[in-house]
Write an enzyme that holds these catalytic residues in place. Structure first.
Site, short mmCIF file in Angstrom:
data_model
loop_
_atom_site.label_atom_id
_atom_site.label_comp_id
_atom_site.label_asym_id
_atom_site.label_seq_id
_atom_site.Cartn_x
_atom_site.Cartn_y
_atom_site.Cartn_z
N LYS A 148 0.84 -1.20 0.00
CA LYS A 148 0.00 0.00 0.00
C LYS A 148 0.87 1.24 0.00
CE LYS A 148 -3.91 -1.89 2.65
NZ LYS A 148 -4.97 -1.73 1.64
N ARG B 79 -10.26 -11.68 1.96
CA ARG B 79 -11.09 -12.75 1.42
C ARG B 79 -10.38 -14.10 1.46
NH1 ARG B 79 -11.63 -9.34 -4.00
NH2 ARG B 79 -11.13 -7.73 -2.45
N1 BES Z 1 -8.12 -3.85 4.47
C1 BES Z 1 -8.29 -3.43 3.14
C2 BES Z 1 -9.59 -2.65 2.91
C3 BES Z 1 -9.74 -1.33 3.60
C4 BES Z 1 -9.51 -0.16 2.92
C5 BES Z 1 -10.17 -1.25 4.89
C6 BES Z 1 -9.68 1.06 3.52
C7 BES Z 1 -10.35 -0.04 5.54
C8 BES Z 1 -10.11 1.12 4.83
C9 BES Z 1 -8.29 -4.62 2.21
O1 BES Z 1 -7.50 -5.68 2.59
C10 BES Z 1 -7.76 -4.15 0.90
O2 BES Z 1 -6.62 -3.80 0.84
N2 BES Z 1 -8.61 -4.17 -0.13
C11 BES Z 1 -8.24 -3.74 -1.42
C12 BES Z 1 -8.72 -4.77 -2.42
C13 BES Z 1 -8.20 -4.57 -3.80
C14 BES Z 1 -6.73 -4.88 -3.85
C15 BES Z 1 -8.96 -5.48 -4.72
C16 BES Z 1 -8.90 -2.40 -1.68
O3 BES Z 1 -10.04 -2.21 -1.28
O4 BES Z 1 -8.23 -1.53 -2.23
MN MN Z 2 -5.48 -5.49 1.93
#
Ligand code: BES
Ligand code: MN
Ligand code: ZN
Length: 505
Positions: A282, A356
């Site tokens: 990230k 997931r």
């Molecule tokens: N934990 C994150 C989602 C999240 C984002 C939670 C902002 C709280 C605040 C999750 O694991 C994630 O990184 N999701 C990605 C998925 C994508 C790579 C398909 C996302 O939502 O960007």
């Molecule tokens: Mn994630």
């Protein structure tokens, strides 16, 4: 330590208290009853403030006055409820939160709140008083574990007395306060876990905390560690954790394990104790917030804390797969294929779609309990935040009846949910060339394609998924949610389980 709440009957204008709180509606500020008595003792100053429109009763606005010994209480506070036609239990919860935090900030340590002034419907005295109690207790939450606050700056409202005139039977109110106390303590417990830095809540530490609380409240808890996870074939949880020095844990909670002829409800919570994104790292902005990626798991533990004190006629299982998601030489890589507990395989197209992967193992494992219903909570997608913002959680599922129950519990607890469609057309997006499915869809409808992934592991039972990515964290202070972890999901789950209506398997 949460403040103490008492319920009693009495005459407000005769109460000696540091502060006496009254509630007024915006549309017609009526100075009646005890407030009228106080007003005349105070030479009409309350009427004057209202006449001059210095205070008109808008929701969460307040005004406080010294009484200079004219009545036994040292101060009077008026708190607005907004327009009477718009009043709801949640507005009462907010007004209670406003009362508690304004009093605390003024350095008051004890308040007597005149609850008759809210004019609660007598048939809903319990429900509204519970909301009031929750508001007071949740507003007082403060995460100070990592601060050395000088004593003189540390203000705390120690006690709140809910005063009724005694015109009706107030035993529902007493009972409601007990429930509010149990629920608020559980929400604050979840908030503490979520606010704790990832360094101090590794999967192992979290499992230890869960075991400790289970022991003290008398429900069962075990944690499966790497050798067992390997034996069970939990390739999702093992795959996500392989980039971290911290070993994974699969926490299993069980309440009423020996109950016969009762519905079994399984609660599943995402327990990523830190989500760096893994190899698909990230960006650094706001990455610190990814310590909250175990909010679903915290909600499940919080719900267990509450229900284990309520003697519900239900068998409840909690499953919390816990892991860090870190990049390293041993981390899972884009393109890798993993095999889950259920035997299905997935191509890991993006290592940041890790939630997931660990949930797939937990949802597969849930089958073993022959559940009546399964509800999972997860901070799963940024896409859900784009779609719904931070006001409401996303809901998807495979059973209309269960969705209805969850929606109703959401309205009642005011942890509302909004359904997104889980239609077949979306399933296209998670097809893989080399495995059964892949862990991301296209650029659109990310909250839905994430749920599509989960749906491949929930075919054998009624299931609802709640995406709490937007609701788990509170960006600024709100009446009963200080900035930080909201502890979302606890109130909803407790409401759902208390109101549980059986439905055919
Ligand atoms: N934990 C994150 C989602 C999240 C984002 C939670 C902002 C709280 C605040 C999750 O694991 C994630 O990184 N999701 C990605 C998925 C994508 C790579 C398909 C996302 O939502 O960007
Ligand atoms: Mn994630
Ligand atoms: Zn995540």
């Amino acid at each position: 330590m949460l403040m103490n709440i008492n319920v009693k009957t009495g005459t407000a204008e005769k109460e000696s208290a540091e502060m006496l709180a009254f509630y007024v509606y915006e549309d017609a500020v009526i100075i009646g009853g005890a407030l009228a008595s106080c007003n005349s003792e105070l030479n009409n100053v309350i009427a004057e403030i209202i006449k001059k429109k210095e205070f008109v009763g808008k929701l969460n606005k307040s005004v406080a006055l010294f009484t200079y010994g004219k009545i036994p209480a040292n101060r009077i506070m008026l708190v607005g409820l907004g327009k009477k036609k718009d009043i709801t239990p949640d507005k009462v919860r907010q007004a209670a939160g406003t009362t508690a935090s304004v009093a605390r900030d003024m350095g008051v340590s004890e308040v007597v709140a005149v609850l008759d002034s809210i004019e609660m419907p007598s048939s809903a005295l319990g429900e509204w008083t519970q909301a009031y109690g929750e508001g007071c207790l949740l507003a007082g939450y403060n995460f100070v574990r990592y601060k050395k606050v000088p004593q003189e700056e540390h203000k705390e409202l120690k006690a709140m007395t809910l005063l009724f005139a005694g015109k009706e039977d107030i035993s529902p109110a007493r009972n409601a306060v007990k429930h509010a106390q149990i629920i608020a303590e559980s929400v604050c417990f979840a908030r503490d876990l979520i606010n704790t830095p990832a360094q101090d809540k590794t999967p192992t530490a979290l499992a230890d905390i869960a075991k400790k609380i289970a022991k003290s409240l008398g429900f069962q808890c075990k944690a499966l560690s790497t050798p067992e996870l390997k034996k069970l074939g939990m390739g999702g949880l093992l795959g996500v954790s392989q980039g971290s020095n911290q070993p994974p844990q699969f926490i299993v909670l069980e309440y009423n394990a020996r109950a016969k002829n009762q519905d079994t409800v399984v609660l599943v919570g995402k327990g990523i104790t830190f989500d760096s994104g893994g190899i698909c790292l990230k960006q650094s902005k706001d990455m610190d917030l990814m310590k909250t990626d175990m909010s679903g798991g915290a909600a499940v533990i919080g719900a267990f804390k509450a229900i284990s004190q309520m003697e519900l006629p239900l068998h409840v299982v909690g499953l919390i797969p816990c892991s860090e998601n870190m990049p390293s030489g041993t981390a899972i890589k884009p393109g890798d294929v993993i095999k889950f507990y259920s035997g299905k395989t997935a191509e890991v197209a993006n290592t940041d779609a890790e939630g997931r992967l660990i949930l797939a193992d937990a949802l597969g494992y849930a089958e073993k309990y022959k559940p009546t219903a399964v509800i999972d909570l997860a901070t799963l997608t940024g896409s859900c935040v784009v779609a719904l913002g931070t006001v409401v959680s996303g809901m998807m599922g495979n059973n209309e009846e269960l969705k209805k129950l969850v929606k109703a519990a959401g309205e009642k607890s005011w942890e509302r949910v909004w359904e997104l469609p889980l239609w077949e057309e979306y399933q296209e997006q998670i097809k893989s060339d080399i495995a059964d499915i892949k862990n991301i869809g296209g650029p659109h409808a990310g909250a839905i394609t994430a749920a599509c992934f989960l749906s491949k592991f929930t075919e054998k039972y009624p299931w609802v998924h709640l995406d709490i990515a937007g609701t788990a964290w509170c960006e600024k202070n709100a009446p009963y949610t200080p900035k930080g972890a909201a502890g979302i999901g606890v109130r909803l789950l407790v409401q759902l389980l208390r109101d549980w209506t059986r439905f055919p398997k």
